[in-house]
Write a protein that holds these residues in place. Structure first.
Motif, mmCIF file in Angstrom:
data_model
loop_
_atom_site.group_PDB
_atom_site.id
_atom_site.type_symbol
_atom_site.label_atom_id
_atom_site.label_comp_id
_atom_site.label_asym_id
_atom_site.label_seq_id
_atom_site.Cartn_x
_atom_site.Cartn_y
_atom_site.Cartn_z
ATOM 1 N N SER A 50 38.673 -35.869 -49.799
ATOM 2 C CA SER A 50 39.236 -34.921 -50.768
ATOM 3 C C SER A 50 40.736 -34.770 -50.563
ATOM 4 N N CYS A 51 41.445 -35.876 -50.710
ATOM 5 C CA CYS A 51 42.894 -35.892 -50.538
ATOM 6 C C CYS A 51 43.510 -36.587 -51.743
ATOM 7 N N ILE A 52 44.464 -35.948 -52.385
ATOM 8 C CA ILE A 52 45.091 -36.475 -53.590
ATOM 9 C C ILE A 52 46.600 -36.569 -53.389
ATOM 10 N N GLY A 53 47.167 -37.681 -53.788
ATOM 11 C CA GLY A 53 48.615 -37.841 -53.804
ATOM 12 C C GLY A 53 49.126 -37.765 -55.231
ATOM 13 N N LEU A 54 50.204 -37.030 -55.443
ATOM 14 C CA LEU A 54 50.801 -36.880 -56.778
ATOM 15 C C LEU A 54 52.248 -37.344 -56.756
ATOM 16 N N LEU A 112 39.760 -29.616 -50.763
ATOM 17 C CA LEU A 112 40.750 -30.441 -51.444
ATOM 18 C C LEU A 112 42.126 -30.297 -50.811
ATOM 19 N N VAL A 113 42.799 -31.425 -50.643
ATOM 20 C CA VAL A 113 44.144 -31.477 -50.071
ATOM 21 C C VAL A 113 45.050 -32.217 -51.042
ATOM 22 N N ILE A 114 46.249 -31.715 -51.230
ATOM 23 C CA ILE A 114 47.201 -32.345 -52.143
ATOM 24 C C ILE A 114 48.456 -32.727 -51.367
ATOM 25 N N SER A 150 45.683 -27.347 -47.059
ATOM 26 C CA SER A 150 44.356 -27.029 -47.574
ATOM 27 C C SER A 150 44.452 -26.099 -48.773
ATOM 28 N N LEU A 151 43.604 -26.349 -49.777
ATOM 29 C CA LEU A 151 43.530 -25.466 -50.931
ATOM 30 C C LEU A 151 42.416 -24.440 -50.774
ATOM 31 N N GLY A 156 40.243 -25.512 -42.408
ATOM 32 C CA GLY A 156 40.540 -25.775 -41.011
ATOM 33 C C GLY A 156 41.446 -26.970 -40.798
ATOM 34 N N LEU A 157 42.154 -27.409 -41.804
ATOM 35 C CA LEU A 157 43.031 -28.557 -41.651
ATOM 36 C C LEU A 157 44.299 -28.160 -40.924
ATOM 37 N N LEU A 158 44.791 -29.074 -40.114
ATOM 38 C CA LEU A 158 46.027 -28.799 -39.392
ATOM 39 C C LEU A 158 47.196 -28.707 -40.364
#
Length: 333
Positions: A50-54, A112-114, A150-151, A156-158
């Motif tokens: 769940s990682c998105i690059g924009l 989800l991570v952006i 983190s959204l 718990g993401l660093l």
């Protein structure tokens, strides 16, 4: 353009294709378009992290404009195209329109991570579309690395830099000379390119064996070769201290954690965890990696079909409502 949208939706059920336009006299002029093929949205949700690059790059053809893209990462660390978008310029309004369309396509996957280079207007747009972002956790990136945030509060993401190959730079390289094409030809060429990629990945995975994708298997094999200087001291069956050149780390197999934090971030054992796993001679590496590094997840990501399309001369013709190209704003030369 409208006929292109209808053909995409007819042949790719569940896709999201949205066109925004502006009035110029009695004409409707194209302003921006968003495309997320159903195969891409479904594949991302079920088979990718769940990682998105924009990011966005300027078009080089006849008209001014920007090509934006949302990309993910598959289990083998290759870019996974999710959606693409042509807009008139980078600003809060256009990025909000893009993110609203993206949210319609993929929802809000758990954790989800952006990542982004913080283009003009993007930070405000993200806060508008994803209002539950924790304050201060959306972080900009450099071109060679990306920082993530983190959204969801309990993910718990660093919140620190994470070095990864740039999804955005890779996408721009992947597009290559397509950015010189007219808008319609560009959009259709990207669709065809994604279709080819999905077929290529499905053929590739058929050459693999075992449980893990190739990059995860090679990673574990590489770090397992040079463990002689790592000293492992057990606390109990699944907890140890690992020492190396005067530095010490705590490893917990049950929780898949190491105090170096690399295991938690990358989703695969760090060298300290690998020293412990090698000591107990556990060959079942799949127990210690994120599920997205498995061949099963990789297959899921590319399992959906992108339908072929005939040439434009065979498309169903729409009566009225034609959308015209934008007015040329770029001066000669």
């Amino acid at each position: 353009m409208d006929e292109f949208r209808e053909e995409l939706l007819k042949r790719n059920e569940g896709s999201v294709v949205e066109i925004d336009f502006e009035k110029f006299g009695v004409k409707k002029l194209f302003k921006r378009i968003f495309i997320c093929l159903a195969a891409c949205s479904r594949g991302f949700v079920v088979g990718c992290r769940s990682c998105i690059g924009l990011d966005a790059c300027h078009l080089k053809g006849k008209f001014n404009g920007v090509l934006a893209a949302a990309t993910g990462i598959d289990g083998n660390n290759s870019i996974f195209p999710i959606a693409y978008y042509v807009l008139e310029s980078e600003n809060t309004q256009s990025w909000t329109w893009f993110l609203d369309s993206l949210k319609k396509s993929i929802g809000t996957p758990n954790g989800l991570v952006i990542s982004s280079d913080m283009q003009k207007g993007l930070e405000v747009a993200i806060m508008n579309v994803y209002p539950n972002v924790e304050p201060g956790t959306y972080i900009a990136t450099s071109r060679n690395t990306f920082l993530v945030t983190s959204l969801t509060p309990n993910y718990g993401l660093l919140r620190k830099p994470i070095v990864q190959p740039s999804m955005i730079e890779t996408f721009n390289s992947w597009i290559g000379k397509l950015c010189y094409k007219p808008v319609f030809d560009l959009l259709d060429a990207i669709r065809e390119k994604i279709m080819k990629q999905f077929d290529k990945k499905r053929n590739l995975v058929n050459t693999w064996n075992g449980v893990l994708v190739l990059i995860a298997k090679n990673h574990l094999n590489d770090i397992a070769k040079n463990l002689g200087e790592y000293e492992v001291t057990r606390s109990c069956e699944n907890q140890v201290e690992v020492k190396y050149k005067g530095t010490r780390w705590e490893v917990n197999l049950d929780e898949r954690k190491c105090s170096c934090q690399v295991w938690q971030v990358q989703g695969r054992p760090c060298v300290h965890a690998t020293a412990f796993i090698s000591l107990i001679r556990d060959a079942n590496w799949d127990k210690y990696v994120d599920p997205y590094f498995t061949i099963e997840k990789f297959k899921s990501a590319y399992a959906f079909q992108i339908a072929p399309m005939p040439g434009q001369d065979l498309w169903a013709k729409k009566n009225g409502g034609k959308i015209y190209p934008p007015i040329i704003k770029r001066p000669p030369g």
